[in-house]
Scaffold this motif. Structure first.
Motif, PDB file in Angstrom:
ATOM      1  N   LEU A 126       0.817  -1.208   0.120  1.00 54.49           N
ATOM      2  CA  LEU A 126       0.073  -0.062   0.048  1.00 54.49           C
ATOM      3  C   LEU A 126       0.747   1.160   0.104  1.00 54.49           C
ATOM      4  O   LEU A 126       0.488   2.175  -0.641  1.00 54.49           O
ATOM      5  N   HIS A 127       1.829   1.252   0.856  1.00 57.51           N
ATOM      6  CA  HIS A 127       2.759   2.282   0.776  1.00 57.51           C
ATOM      7  C   HIS A 127       3.547   2.969  -0.541  1.00 57.51           C
ATOM      8  O   HIS A 127       3.776   3.843  -0.896  1.00 57.51           O
ATOM      9  N   GLU A 128       3.547   1.772  -1.364  1.00 58.34           N
ATOM     10  CA  GLU A 128       4.341   2.021  -2.590  1.00 58.34           C
ATOM     11  C   GLU A 128       3.282   2.583  -3.591  1.00 58.34           C
ATOM     12  O   GLU A 128       3.389   3.321  -4.472  1.00 58.34           O
ATOM     13  N   GLN A 129       1.901   2.219  -3.591  1.00 60.74           N
ATOM     14  CA  GLN A 129       0.722   2.650  -4.019  1.00 60.74           C
ATOM     15  C   GLN A 129       0.452   4.026  -3.981  1.00 60.74           C
ATOM     16  O   GLN A 129       0.318   5.010  -5.004  1.00 60.74           O
ATOM     17  N   ILE A 130       0.590   4.380  -2.745  1.00 67.56           N
ATOM     18  CA  ILE A 130       0.402   5.659  -2.457  1.00 67.56           C
ATOM     19  C   ILE A 130       1.453   6.661  -2.830  1.00 67.56           C
ATOM     20  O   ILE A 130       1.201   7.658  -3.499  1.00 67.56           O
ATOM     21  N   ALA A 131       2.750   6.105  -2.819  1.00 63.73           N
ATOM     22  CA  ALA A 131       3.724   7.081  -3.113  1.00 63.73           C
ATOM     23  C   ALA A 131       3.619   7.141  -4.868  1.00 63.73           C
ATOM     24  O   ALA A 131       4.007   8.250  -5.346  1.00 63.73           O
ATOM     25  N   ALA A 132       3.403   5.949  -5.433  1.00 63.71           N
ATOM     26  CA  ALA A 132       3.251   6.162  -6.956  1.00 63.71           C
ATOM     27  C   ALA A 132       2.278   7.155  -7.433  1.00 63.71           C
ATOM     28  O   ALA A 132       2.612   7.835  -8.358  1.00 63.71           O
ATOM     29  N   ASP A 133       1.138   7.058  -6.564  1.00 66.94           N
ATOM     30  CA  ASP A 133       0.106   7.984  -6.972  1.00 66.94           C
ATOM     31  C   ASP A 133       0.446   9.632  -6.689  1.00 66.94           C
ATOM     32  O   ASP A 133       0.205  10.562  -7.619  1.00 66.94           O
TER      33      ASP A 133
END
Length: 249
Positions: A5-12
């Motif tokens: 999830l933290h990678e998804q948030i960072a990518a967005d």
């Protein structure tokens, strides 16, 4: 495997910053806003924000909410080598269309770059690279024959060929980059959707193993309204070369 999830948030957040939806100087959504948006606890949100701070995309003083510092996405060497990894890091969708893969004799120029004798066999790959379906870069890559032959049994449209080659034990630890401007030839123009003679950014790259043995030489041509390059340096560190993406809208 699902992306953490933290990678998804960072990518967005990278996507919002790189596209200009969050311009330089704009405040970053608060932790509580991001928690609500992503139905997440503060842990993954803080981890995502820490990642962007480390990359230099956001910053802020003590006790102050973070703001956007820059749109350039710096990346380690492996993601610069891989167009697919870089685009994924922006939160966009990479694409590729293989136009040619062939084994042929090395020209004098290619032989010089790869430290071969002229006429020795090499494998040449031509691919059109896309971001969200938009033609962005034309890639002409030449591999030494023992490495290039591995690609004949690989679907070069399936994703990063560098990830595939790395999985096969190919060492591409070092690279030299030369960035300049060239006029689009007829093939460039037709495939990238620009007029012949239009300016393109060109990155010429030679990748070697850690022992300095050349593995690959590439001539990559980018649409300059979509992709730029940035060099960062300091007295404490060697210069870092990074691509940055510009929204087509």
């Amino acid at each position: 495997m699902e992306t953490p999830l933290h990678e998804q948030i960072a990518a967005d957040l990278r996507r919002l910053i790189s596209s200009g939806e969050l311009p330089v100087g704009a405040p970053v959504p608060s932790e509580s806003q991001l928690c609500t948006q992503w139905d997440a606890s503060r842990g993954p949100v803080r981890q995502a924000l820490a990642t962007l701070r480390t990359e230099g995309m956001i910053g802020g003083g003590r006790g102050k909410p973070p703001v956007v510092r820059r749109q350039v996405l710096s990346q380690p060497f492996e993601t610069f080598l891989s167009f697919s990894s870089w685009v994924h890091g922006l939160g966009r969708t990479p694409g590729q269309r293989t136009l040619e893969i062939a084994r042929r004799p090395a020209s004098a120029e290619i032989a010089d770059e790869l430290l071969l004798d002229e006429g020795e066999p090499v494998v040449q790959l031509v691919r059109l690279r896309l971001i969200d379906g938009t033609p962005t870069m034309l890639e002409r890559t030449t591999f030494v024959e023992p490495v290039g032959r591995l690609l004949f049994d690989h679907d070069c449209d399936s994703g990063s060929i560098y990830a595939f080659l790395g999985g096969q034990g190919v060492d591409m630890s070092l690279a030299r980059h030369l960035v300049d401007a060239v006029a689009a030839d007829g093939t460039d123009g037709e495939l990238l959707g620009v007029a012949p003679g239009a300016p393109l950014l060109r990155e010429q790259r030679r990748a070697t193993g850690v022992d300095g043995t050349p593995v690959e030489y590439s001539d990559d041509r980018y649409r300059p309204e979509l992709v730029g390059f940035a060099i960062e340096n300091s007295q404490q560190a060697l210069p870092t070369l990074a691509r940055n993406w510009r929204s087509a809208s």
